[in-house]
Structure formats: C-alpha cells, structure tokens
Design an enzyme around this catalytic site. Structure first.
Site, mmCIF file in Angstrom:
data_model
loop_
_atom_site.group_PDB
_atom_site.id
_atom_site.type_symbol
_atom_site.label_atom_id
_atom_site.label_comp_id
_atom_site.label_asym_id
_atom_site.label_seq_id
_atom_site.Cartn_x
_atom_site.Cartn_y
_atom_site.Cartn_z
ATOM 1 N N GLU A 166 -30.585 15.017 -92.973
ATOM 2 C CA GLU A 166 -31.221 14.532 -94.191
ATOM 3 C C GLU A 166 -32.333 15.443 -94.728
ATOM 4 O O GLU A 166 -33.521 15.054 -94.785
ATOM 5 C CB GLU A 166 -31.750 13.119 -93.977
ATOM 6 C CG GLU A 166 -30.674 12.153 -93.560
ATOM 7 C CD GLU A 166 -31.115 10.696 -93.599
ATOM 8 O OE1 GLU A 166 -32.322 10.428 -93.696
ATOM 9 O OE2 GLU A 166 -30.235 9.825 -93.515
ATOM 10 N N GLU A 356 -24.194 8.098 -90.014
ATOM 11 C CA GLU A 356 -25.049 6.916 -89.890
ATOM 12 C C GLU A 356 -24.625 5.848 -90.893
ATOM 13 O O GLU A 356 -24.400 6.158 -92.059
ATOM 14 C CB GLU A 356 -26.537 7.223 -90.152
ATOM 15 C CG GLU A 356 -27.240 7.945 -89.054
ATOM 16 C CD GLU A 356 -28.698 8.220 -89.403
ATOM 17 O OE1 GLU A 356 -29.319 7.424 -90.134
ATOM 18 O OE2 GLU A 356 -29.209 9.275 -88.964
HETATM 19 O O1 LIG Z 1 -33.843 3.912 -91.580
HETATM 20 C C1 LIG Z 1 -32.788 3.901 -90.688
HETATM 21 C C2 LIG Z 1 -32.358 5.321 -90.344
HETATM 22 C C3 LIG Z 1 -33.404 6.101 -89.539
HETATM 23 O O2 LIG Z 1 -33.780 5.388 -88.389
HETATM 24 C C4 LIG Z 1 -32.776 7.459 -89.178
HETATM 25 O O3 LIG Z 1 -33.593 8.213 -88.300
HETATM 26 C C5 LIG Z 1 -32.548 8.297 -90.429
HETATM 27 O O4 LIG Z 1 -31.599 9.331 -90.211
HETATM 28 C C6 LIG Z 1 -32.146 7.427 -91.588
HETATM 29 N N1 LIG Z 1 -31.857 7.844 -92.814
HETATM 30 C C7 LIG Z 1 -31.684 6.747 -93.569
HETATM 31 C C8 LIG Z 1 -31.376 6.783 -95.031
HETATM 32 N N2 LIG Z 1 -32.383 7.523 -95.695
HETATM 33 C C9 LIG Z 1 -33.699 7.111 -95.759
HETATM 34 C C10 LIG Z 1 -34.151 6.387 -96.828
HETATM 35 C C11 LIG Z 1 -35.489 6.054 -96.880
HETATM 36 C C12 LIG Z 1 -36.364 6.416 -95.882
HETATM 37 C C13 LIG Z 1 -35.885 7.136 -94.808
HETATM 38 C C14 LIG Z 1 -34.550 7.473 -94.747
HETATM 39 C C15 LIG Z 1 -31.823 5.636 -92.814
HETATM 40 N N3 LIG Z 1 -32.088 6.079 -91.571
#
Ligand SMILES: OC[C@@H]1[C@@H](O)[C@H](O)[C@@H](O)c2nc(CNc3ccccc3)cn21
Length: 451
Positions: A166, A356
């Site tokens: 990401e 994910e």
């Molecule tokens: O938030 C759940 C997971 C997180 O725990 C993972 O480490 C990460 O790879 C992850 N990415 C997202 C989607 N993107 C996102 C959107 C807002 C804030 C942070 C991540 C969700 N998640």
C-alpha cells in the site's frame, strides 16, 4: 464454474504484518522502527497502545502456525520487519533477525503452508527516517539492498514476494495527513515518498530478476477502492475522478503504463505543487513486468466536491450501506467491479491475488466461551461470492488472503479494532476461534462458499 465455487488450486490464505503481531520489539537485536517511535509518541495511537507486545507472535509463532494448519490454509502472507534484518536500516546485518524468519518459514513448510512474504509493511527503520525516510531517494536504494539480502538467503523457500504494501497509505497517511508514522503533514514529502516507494519496488524487482536462480514470483500490493460521487452533481463526479486519480491511478498508471496520470499531475501543478518530472529510466523501471498484482480491498469511497479542501477539493462522505466497526461500508459488489476494471484497464491476463480482505466488528467472548461474529461471516461470504463472479467473468484471481488471522495492533486504532478470525485475549494471549474461523475452514475444505 457455478457461483461460489473456486478453481482447482486456488490459493486460500490469511494475512498479517510484522509490527501488528510480533511484539518483542527490542529482542534479538531488532532496531527501532518508525512505528515504535510513533506509537510511543503521546496522542498518536488510541489510548497510547503500542506494538511492544502485540500478539507476542515472535515467541508464539509455532502455535500460530498450528492454528493456520487447523484452518487448512494453503498459504500465509506475513511481512518481514526490516529493523530485525538491518537494525539501522543498512550496513551491519543482524543474523538473529533473519533466523526468526527462517524458523517461521520452516514451521510453515513443515505444515505444507506456502510463505508469501511482504518486504515492507510500514515499519521503516527509524535510523533511515532520520536520514529523510521515504521522502529521500536514497531510502529506495537501501530498500533494494535489504530486499536483495533476503532474496539471496530465503528465495529457495519463498514462492511469492511482495515488495511494498500500500504505497498510497505510506505516502499519504504517513506524510500528508499525518495519521500514520512518521506523522508528517507535508504534501511535497508525500509525493516524493510515493515516487520513492515505487522506485524502491522497481529496484527490488531488478535485484530479483538479475539475481539469477530466482525461483518465485514477485509483485506489489495496492489498496484499491471504487470511488463514487455521493450525488449526481457533475462537480461531485469530478471530485470522484480526482480521488480515483490519487488513490488508484497514481500507482496503477506508473506500474502498468509507465507514467503518472496526466490529469492529476496538471491538477497538482495548478495548486502550486509542480511535481518534478521523474527520470524516464525510473518510470521505465517502475513499469517493468511483475508476476502478479496484490489487491487489498475493504470498501468503496464516496465523495462530494468540497471547494475549501486545499489538496483535492473533495471530502469523503458517509454512505448509506451497513458499516463495519471501522465505519467502512460493506460493499462486496465494489470488489467485483474493481476486479473487472483492473483486468480491462490495467492487468489483462496478469494474475491477481486478493492480498487483503476482511472486516472489523465489535467481537466479544460469549458466556459459552465462543465468539459469535455473524456479521463477519456475512461480509466474507459476500466478498468471496463477488470474487467468484469476477473469476467466472474471466478475471484471473489466483488467491485470497483474509485479513486477518488474528486480532492485532490496528495502527492508530491500537487494539480497539478486531479484524481477526481468531479472537486474541491480550491479557492472556489466548487465541479463541470465532465462528468465522470455523466457517472459513469449511470454505477452504470445500474450495467454495458455504452457508
Ligand atoms: O485496516 C485493516 C488493514 C490493516 O490492518 C493492514 O495493515 C493494512 O494493510 C490495511 N490496509 C487497509 C486498506 N487501506 C487503508 C485505509 C485507511 C487506513 C489505512 C489503510 C486496511 N488494512
């Protein structure tokens, strides 16, 4: 393929990340990361929670691998903590750090579980941050050195490598909004970081391809979302196109078309953010072929035009659909539509891994000792049906990694948001199977969505 069934050999997995589960932050030579620094900075993380202990996975990894084997997963996506391998980010390596990941990979392979290794999942060595971090070009080259070090020592045992997790979140939340480590609020630093993250991917990809005797497949993971206007006002549609341009196309276009999206470059130039023209050889290297694209999908983004918002002239609005504990809409149709778009606009026949997908809900242990999480089962079922439909339409999705194996440190939310199919009692470190874990085990066994 009948709806809800998956192709023979479909890769079923679960996903985690080092800083969110390992703990043992000062053990066996591990160096400080930017998330150690950020989480210990008052006011940054919910109730001052840190990853100091987390799920204590560093010590409990064998039992956790046994839980994965009980689930029946074919693969496990985890990240390597760069500060365990190079405590200062570069220079002297730390053999004890590498030894932990060797032990973990051996435990996985003994149970027939394929390791899928993410090289970077947000825990930059603090020493590199002090030299400029991702906003500094040199960090991309230090990342390639770190990646090559791991390729040379682990590639025989690792069939799938993911360079970056990401880059959008690292660049924007870490350098523009300041919600994530290193907590900067500087748009130019954000754009520099975005480019250096893509450059780091390109340099690691080169190191992999040129290393000879490479046995695996290598790709990158992007967080991608459909972006939709909240109303039918053309200004809202333009705002949606802008957020799509930053969230999705700012990374997809360089990786698959070799250039940043021109509409967004012009938009930022108009704001007095004249992004420097990146060297063409860097853009060519960023667009070098990968073996798969990793997609992290959770929900959609709903936006309205907001003239007063300085960077994007937009604001995200709350949608009408049911929401998870993160306030994210449950929108499985968005995943099918995203996969169709990717295939037609970017990836073609390139394999896709859903690296994910999952949901946080306010889970609790019932008097009967179980954790009943019907909302998570429904979320997962509907999203798997969406994936199955996309596959039936010809989208080459080859695997699905549920986020997450177990409740863990959810970044700025600390331990207040539970994404696991295993409930973690952080007082005792007990893992308790939620109903969703029992359900996911049956899905894997059937290679199909079950009731
Ligand atoms: O938030 C759940 C997971 C997180 O725990 C993972 O480490 C990460 O790879 C992850 N990415 C997202 C989607 N993107 C996102 C959107 C807002 C804030 C942070 C991540 C969700 N998640």
């Amino acid at each position: 393929m009948t709806e809800g069934r998956f192709p023979e050999g479909f890769l079923w997995g679960v996903a985690t990340a080092a800083y969110q589960i390992e703990g043992a932050v000062a053990e066996d030579g591990r160096g400080e990361s930017i998330w150690d620094r950020f989480s210990h900075t008052p006011g940054k993380v919910y109730q001052g929670h840190t990853g100091d202990v987390a799920c204590d996975h560093y010590h409990r990894y064998r039992a956790d691998v046994e839980e994965m084997a009980r689930l029946g997963v074919g693969a496990y996506r985890f990240s390597v903590a760069w500060p365990r391998i190079f405590p200062q980010g570069r220079g002297q390596a730390n053999p004890k750090g590498l030894d932990f990941y060797r032990r973990l990979i051996d435990a996985l392979r003994e149970r027939g579980i394929v390791p899928v290794v993410t090289l970077y999942h947000w825990d930059l060595p603090q020493a590199l941050q002090e030299r400029g971090g991702w906003a500094h070009r040199d960090t991309a080259y230090r990342f390639a050195d770190y990646a090559a070090y791991l390729f040379d020592r682990l590639d025989e045992a690792v069939p799938y490598w993911i360079t970056q997790n990401e880059p959008f979140v690292v660049a924007i939340l870490g350098h523009v909004t300041g919600e994530h480590a290193p907590g900067l609020q500087d748009p130019m630093a954000g754009f520099r970081a975005a480019h250096h993250l893509l450059l780091s991917h390109a340099l690691a990809l080169q190191a992999y391809r040129e290393g000879g005797r490479r046995h695996g497949r290598i790709g990158i993971t992007l967080n991608l979302s459909p972006v939709e206007p909240a109303g039918d006002d053309p200004e809202d549609e333009a705002a949606a196109r802008r957020l799509d341009g930053l969230l999705n196309r700012w990374f997809l276009d360089p990786l698959f078309r070799g250039a940043y999206p021109s509409d967004m470059v012009a938009h930022f130039a108009g704001l007095g953010l004249p992004l420097p023209e990146p060297p063409q050889e860097e853009m060519r290297a960023i667009a070098a072929p990968i073996d798969f694209l990793g997609v992290n999908y959770y929900s959609r983004q709903l936006v309205r035009h907001e003239p007063g918002e300085p960077l994007m002239a937009m604001r995200q609005v709350e949608g009408p659909l049911p929401k998870t504990a993160m306030g994210w809409e449950v929108y499985p149709e968005g995943l099918r539509r995203l996969l169709e778009r990717l295939r037609h606009e970017y990836t073609g026949e390139l394999p896709i891994l859903i690296t994910e997908n999952g949901a946080a809900f306010d889970d609790a242990v019932s008097p009967d000792g179980a954790v009943h999480d019907p909302a998570r089962v429904a979320y997962l079922r509907d999203h798997l049906l969406a994936v199955s439909r996309a596959i039936d339409d010809g989208v080459p999705v080859r695997g699905y990694f549920l986020w997450s194996l177990m409740d863990n440190f959810e970044w700025a939310h600390g331990y207040s948001k539970r994404f696991g199919v295993l409930y973690v009692d952080f007082d005792t470190q007990a893992r308790i199977w939620k109903d969703s874990a029992h359900w996911y085990r049956r899905v894997i066994e059937a290679n199909a969505v079950v009731d």
